[in-house]
Design a protein around this motif. Sequence first.
Motif, short mmCIF file in Angstrom:
data_model
loop_
_atom_site.label_atom_id
_atom_site.label_comp_id
_atom_site.label_asym_id
_atom_site.label_seq_id
_atom_site.Cartn_x
_atom_site.Cartn_y
_atom_site.Cartn_z
N ASP A 1 31.23 26.83 3.21
CA ASP A 1 30.06 26.99 4.10
C ASP A 1 30.35 26.54 5.51
OD1 ASP A 1 28.36 28.02 2.21
OD2 ASP A 1 27.58 26.05 1.59
N ILE A 2 31.27 25.59 5.65
CA ILE A 2 31.40 24.96 6.96
C ILE A 2 32.61 25.47 7.74
CG2 ILE A 2 30.22 22.91 6.09
CD1 ILE A 2 32.96 21.45 6.29
N MET A 3 33.32 26.44 7.19
CA MET A 3 34.45 26.99 7.93
C MET A 3 33.94 27.77 9.13
SD MET A 3 36.92 25.74 6.30
CE MET A 3 38.22 26.48 7.28
N LEU A 4 34.56 27.51 10.30
CA LEU A 4 34.16 28.22 11.51
C LEU A 4 35.08 29.41 11.76
CD1 LEU A 4 33.51 25.17 13.85
CD2 LEU A 4 31.79 26.71 12.90
N ASN A 5 36.41 29.17 11.68
CA ASN A 5 37.38 30.24 11.93
C ASN A 5 38.37 30.29 10.76
OD1 ASN A 5 36.97 28.74 14.90
ND2 ASN A 5 36.60 30.94 14.84
N THR A 6 38.38 31.42 10.12
CA THR A 6 39.32 31.58 9.01
C THR A 6 40.69 32.00 9.56
OG1 THR A 6 38.66 33.87 8.83
CG2 THR A 6 37.46 32.29 7.46
N ARG A 7 41.68 31.95 8.73
CA ARG A 7 43.02 32.37 9.16
C ARG A 7 43.01 33.81 9.65
NH1 ARG A 7 47.47 29.18 7.83
NH2 ARG A 7 46.88 27.21 6.85
N THR B 1 11.39 23.73 10.29
CA THR B 1 12.43 23.74 11.31
C THR B 1 13.78 24.07 10.68
OG1 THR B 1 11.22 22.13 12.57
CG2 THR B 1 13.56 22.38 13.09
N VAL B 2 14.45 25.02 11.24
CA VAL B 2 15.81 25.35 10.82
C VAL B 2 16.79 24.72 11.80
CG1 VAL B 2 17.48 27.19 10.41
CG2 VAL B 2 15.10 27.45 9.65
N CYS B 3 16.64 25.06 13.07
CA CYS B 3 17.51 24.49 14.11
C CYS B 3 16.80 23.32 14.74
CB CYS B 3 17.82 25.53 15.17
SG CYS B 3 18.68 24.82 16.59
N SER B 4 17.23 22.10 14.40
CA SER B 4 16.52 20.97 14.98
C SER B 4 16.97 20.68 16.39
CB SER B 4 16.60 19.75 14.09
OG SER B 4 17.86 19.64 13.51
N CYS B 5 18.13 21.18 16.81
CA CYS B 5 18.56 20.97 18.20
C CYS B 5 17.56 21.61 19.16
CB CYS B 5 19.93 21.58 18.45
SG CYS B 5 21.23 20.77 17.53
N PHE B 6 17.16 22.81 18.86
CA PHE B 6 16.24 23.52 19.75
C PHE B 6 14.85 23.65 19.14
CE2 PHE B 6 20.46 25.17 21.15
CZ PHE B 6 20.45 24.58 22.41
N GLY B 7 14.63 23.00 17.99
CA GLY B 7 13.32 23.04 17.36
C GLY B 7 12.88 24.45 17.01
N GLY C 1 25.44 23.76 15.58
CA GLY C 1 25.85 24.76 14.62
C GLY C 1 25.55 24.40 13.19
N SER C 2 24.88 23.26 12.97
CA SER C 2 24.58 22.83 11.61
C SER C 2 23.77 23.85 10.85
CB SER C 2 23.79 21.51 11.63
OG SER C 2 24.52 20.55 12.33
N CYS C 3 22.95 24.60 11.57
CA CYS C 3 22.04 25.50 10.89
C CYS C 3 22.62 26.90 10.75
CB CYS C 3 20.72 25.55 11.64
SG CYS C 3 20.91 26.09 13.34
N VAL C 4 23.84 27.10 11.26
CA VAL C 4 24.40 28.45 11.20
C VAL C 4 24.46 28.98 9.76
CG1 VAL C 4 26.46 29.84 11.65
CG2 VAL C 4 25.59 28.26 13.40
N PRO C 5 24.87 28.14 8.79
CA PRO C 5 24.85 28.65 7.41
C PRO C 5 23.46 29.13 7.00
CG PRO C 5 26.08 26.60 7.51
CD PRO C 5 25.43 26.78 8.85
N GLU C 6 22.44 28.39 7.36
CA GLU C 6 21.08 28.79 6.99
C GLU C 6 20.70 30.09 7.69
OE1 GLU C 6 19.40 24.54 7.31
OE2 GLU C 6 17.75 25.81 6.61
N ILE C 7 21.13 30.21 8.94
CA ILE C 7 20.82 31.45 9.68
C ILE C 7 21.50 32.63 8.98
CG2 ILE C 7 21.11 32.66 11.88
CD1 ILE C 7 20.94 29.92 13.26
N LEU D 1 18.72 37.47 3.77
CA LEU D 1 17.38 37.55 3.19
C LEU D 1 16.55 38.65 3.85
CD1 LEU D 1 15.84 35.63 1.12
CD2 LEU D 1 14.65 34.79 3.14
N VAL D 2 16.55 38.64 5.16
CA VAL D 2 15.74 39.62 5.89
C VAL D 2 16.27 41.03 5.65
CG1 VAL D 2 14.99 40.40 8.18
CG2 VAL D 2 15.02 37.97 7.63
N ARG D 3 17.61 41.14 5.62
CA ARG D 3 18.20 42.45 5.39
C ARG D 3 17.74 42.99 4.03
NH1 ARG D 3 23.85 41.51 5.45
NH2 ARG D 3 23.52 40.70 7.54
N GLU D 4 17.77 42.10 3.02
CA GLU D 4 17.35 42.52 1.68
C GLU D 4 15.88 42.91 1.65
OE1 GLU D 4 18.45 39.20 -0.70
OE2 GLU D 4 20.55 39.86 -0.91
#
Lengths: 401, 895
Positions: A59-65, B834-840, B872-878, B884-887
């Motif tokens: 989940d936390i990988m930013l850039n893969t090989r 809240t998903v992105c807490s940096c920008f609320g 970028g902590s919330c990027v996985p959730e995004i 989800l939205v696509r589905e």
Amino acid sequence: MKPSLVVIGNGMAGMRTVEELLALAPDLYDITVFGAEPHGNYNRILLSPVLAGEKSVDDIMLNTRAWYEENGITLHAGDPVVHIDRKRRLVRARSGHEVRYDRLLLATGSKPFIIPVPGHELPGVLAFRDIADVEGMLEASRNHRHAVVIGGGLLGLEAANGLARQGMTVTVVHVTDALMNQQLDKPAAQLLQRALEARGLAFMLEAQTAEIVGPDRVTAVRFKDGTEIPADLVVMTAGVRPNVELAISAGLHCERAIVVDDTLQTYDPRVYAVGECVQHRRATFGLVAPIWEQAKVCAAHLAGNGHRRYVQQASPTRLKVTGIELYSVGNFIGGEGSEDLVLRDARRGVYKRLVLDGPCLVGAVLYGDVQDGPWYFDLIQRGADISALRHHLLFGPALAA
Amino acid sequence: MNLSQEHLSVATTCPYCGVGCGVKATPQGPQFATVAGDTAHPSNFGKLCVKGSALGETLGLEGRLLHPQVREEGKLRQASWDEALDRAAGQWRAIVDEHGPDAVALYVSGQLLTEDYYVANKLMKGYVGSANIDTNSRLCMSSAVAGHKRAFGEDLVPVNYDDLENADMIVLAGSNLAWCHPILFQRIMRAKEARPGLKLIVIDPRRTATCELADLHLPVKPGTDVWLFNGLLAYLSKSGAADPAFIANHTRGLDEALEAADISPEDVAQACKLPLDDVLAFYDAFAATAKVITGFSMGVNQSSAGTDKVNAIINCHLVTGRIGKPGMGPFSITGQPNAMGGREVGGLANMLAAHLDLDKPEHRAAVQEFWGSPRIADKPGLKAVDLFQAIESGKVKAVWVIATNPIVSLPDADQVRRALSKAELVIASDVVLGTDTNAYAHVLLPALAWGEKDGTVTNSERRISRQRTFLPAPGEARGDWKILCEFAQRLGYDGFDFAHQSEIFAEHARLSAWRNTPDALPRAFDIGTLAEIDRAGYDAMEPVQWPLGRRVFADQRFSFPDGRARFVPTAPRLPVNTAGGEYPLVLNTGRVRDQWHTMTRTGRAPKLAEHTPESFVDLHPQDALLCGVRDGELARISSQWGSMVARVRHGGGIARGSVFVPIHWNGQNASDARVGAVVNPVVDPVSGEPEFKHTPVMVDRFPVQWHGFVLSRTALELDQVAYWTRAQGAGFQRYEMAGRNRIADFGAWARELLGVHDEDADWLEYADRSAGVYRAVHIVDDRIAQCIFVSPRPDLPERAWLAGLFSNEALADAERAGVLAGRPLVQGADTGPTVCSCFGVGRNTICNAIRDQDLKTTAEVTACVKAGGNCGSCVPEIRQLLVLVREETAAAAAS
């Protein structure tokens, strides 16, 4: 032939700079990246959720090989650079591999500070810095019971929470009388402590670690007052030190870290540095926001669009412990002539403190309700005159409109 | 009535103003009742004003005096009726025995029922043998009484309410009818709607609510009414509007009156500070309109020239013959529910009984004979202001105060306090325990209140209505007549063995007919036909207007022996104390719309407290500037007699040089807001009515360190606070406060003030220490219990929203979040968790952006809504949300 850019450090700061550079000038350099860890680039900030079991390493990988390949970047992961020859403009890795550079980017980051008490090298003593540390902690949590986290800062509390989530009995040992004293004032720290205690964490404040005890693996931690608590795992989260050995040995000017100017250039015009290994004016960096900004400025200069300057700004801190809302930014302690606004709702677990200097907001600590944090951060960054908003400020942007 | 028959409504009369509206009260249990207007009552036809409508809110036994009390070593203690009455009567008798009958006095009230009043008057004048009985009606309409007697030979009001509907022009002088007699004002309003030609002219230094309906407002300089009406008299006599036949056949004294009234409209304009055109417009309209009523009230009466003002008005009606006919006449509108009943029984120090005169031997003899009493007072007693001065000087040693609160309501009220503190014996009959006056009582007697007592009242149009019982007598409270009778019997007097109030009424009616024949002692007041009334008839009695079956002065016969009315020469004179020097402003006093007297009743109704929750001083912004006071801040109003503190206000349309302060506030509901303490104790030489409308004052800043307010379910002790005032809210007390102390530790101070000593109390607070702003809310069981707001300036949040929270069973989260702001925190659209807490950035915001902008990557989401752009902590959730939205979109498209 294109000029060569060598990046030392395959972490967030270095790769963000490369990404920014590619966006500005995709074909300007032949890029070679050296990394000490045997992975692609990952989001170190998210190690806490990984430890807590909320996210996986993938989940936390930013850039893969694959990303490196797609962008024509040569990656040497798990092969750290051991020498820089500035006269010949080349670097040599541990493997003996040498690469010539026209521009060099140092993004060596920092390393955890391990308190040099007796026993600090025993098996079972870990830092909380990289994927290997997290794997070590997860391993320990499967076989052991008692964890002691030394250092009640942001990272320590996240580690403690993660270990508790993995089923360990966790005691956080902290040298001052309040947790997160770099980011919180005392009332907020007390609320935080109570909330974490409610989740099963134990705390020992104003506790000086004297020795880590154990025959061949850690078994206890002993304090200066002679008391001892059992420990199967000790995690040191007592701060970090910038990685500057390589730079020093290369004869680059360093103080607490590698000194850079407003363009992220070191004293050698061919050599740039970004991230936790740099010192800009008197400051060093640990939070992500200023580093993103450094990456942007540095990339612009590497790309030859050299008009940007790096300006330090306050950056907010958040604690990534699920269910605990905490936000701190700027000068939240205040000083001579500063004023503060405080709101407390202990029953709801809400504490907010804003620090004003003259007509400007300069700091904020929010606990329990952090919704308005970004708004305060924006007001701090803009240096906005909040005199007219003062009486509404603590109640959020809706009332201030 | 049968109290077990609940929900049966009882026809009674409103206890407030002199309009005397009919009220239907329906008991709801032993202490409460709902009220509605009585559609059958000819004064109001079912309408009620805001005060009357809220009568139900004023019931209940909180604060009531329920048992007799006697003072012992400075402290009141409960006593039996026998003990209390024995002590009162014993001391009273001892004082009379030693110092004579003039050493004792009764000070009574227009709140009394006619039967109570009758007994009080009979006791003093016929048995104690002194005319030292005066009443708070002295403060209200004694100038009208005196004016009527001078002009008509008898205290007669020659106008009925329905004349208002028949008039073509109504002049209101010194009357804020819209606020003080709202039902009469509404009758005028409806008449004017139906007949826009009906002209309304308002004469008042203030631009009151009454002016809103006026065709012409004449803001006279305070105290100059006589100039205005003298000018009118002169103008009418010259303009051809005069009625020579009426003057010749039915009046005397016009020449002398005209001599005194010789003033040109130009001089009037100058004296009254009015535009000449307006003066002439008024005079022309008056001259041209036959059916004209001149209504007047406290603005005319409460003056050192009050009686002359009344006669100056009456003169204008006499010169035109506009009296005794439908739709015209001078109309005194009384303040209290039974001021008129008091006048009928002669309950004033200079009257006898049943419109007979104290200063006429044959009248005295007639009354004494009727009563069969041992003696009869033969000289006027002390009028209110003189009475309390005589008490202070020691001439009068015992006073019995009944149903009134003189420490609040009399002028130079601090003098009254000194007087009562010196009196040997102060007896007080009251319905509530805590009043400024009761604090000085030696014997405190619990009386029945409205809804419990039973008797008759007379309104401003001489209509006698029943006030009936619809609630049981609480505790040991008794009717005032009963208390007086038992007291009289203890003094050994016969003539007080009434078994029921109806017997008193019958005696009173009989006395009105006593020797009431043209050749003996003729009076218009004659209700002799009611003299045979029995208890059943009394209980069933419908509202009845006297004189029965005829219009006052319809025969153009007046009550002097020669049957002629008198013009009274009214040489204009200035108020006794004029503004200037140290005291440059003129204080005017009056009512606010939703309060009554000293608020012992209206003060209990949350609905009524909202309109004006604290006392104020209204003045012109320019004067405020000169005095250094600002709107919303506090000011001290001082005269040479005393001072008070109130909130500064503009907006009452006050002319330069005047200030207005309401009369209602007192020591029970404010730290220092008794305007009576400021008012000068000068009186009209004829009527003895005080000059409430004209006291020279100065207005000063009342400097404070902080302003604040508290809303609290429990009552607080605020003696340490420099300024406070209390108002009843729905489920809470509201305190407005201001302090002079510097508060070092707001939190500790606030907890102490609110009595919150539990460290773990649910206590929310907001502090901006360096700005001196502090707010705290105390919550008990999820309900708001108390809140306090403090600021160095009076810029505190509105109380309304907070007040509303006291009715909630539990605070909602959003309300709790807003309490310290003092207002609801307006939530925008629901942005989701809240998903992105940096920008609320919330989940909904992100999903909407993905959907609406057709976003494909996390980078696009970041570019669009910032989310994920920092740590970028919330990027996985995004990323998850993108999927989800696509589905969702795909599913929606497929279906």
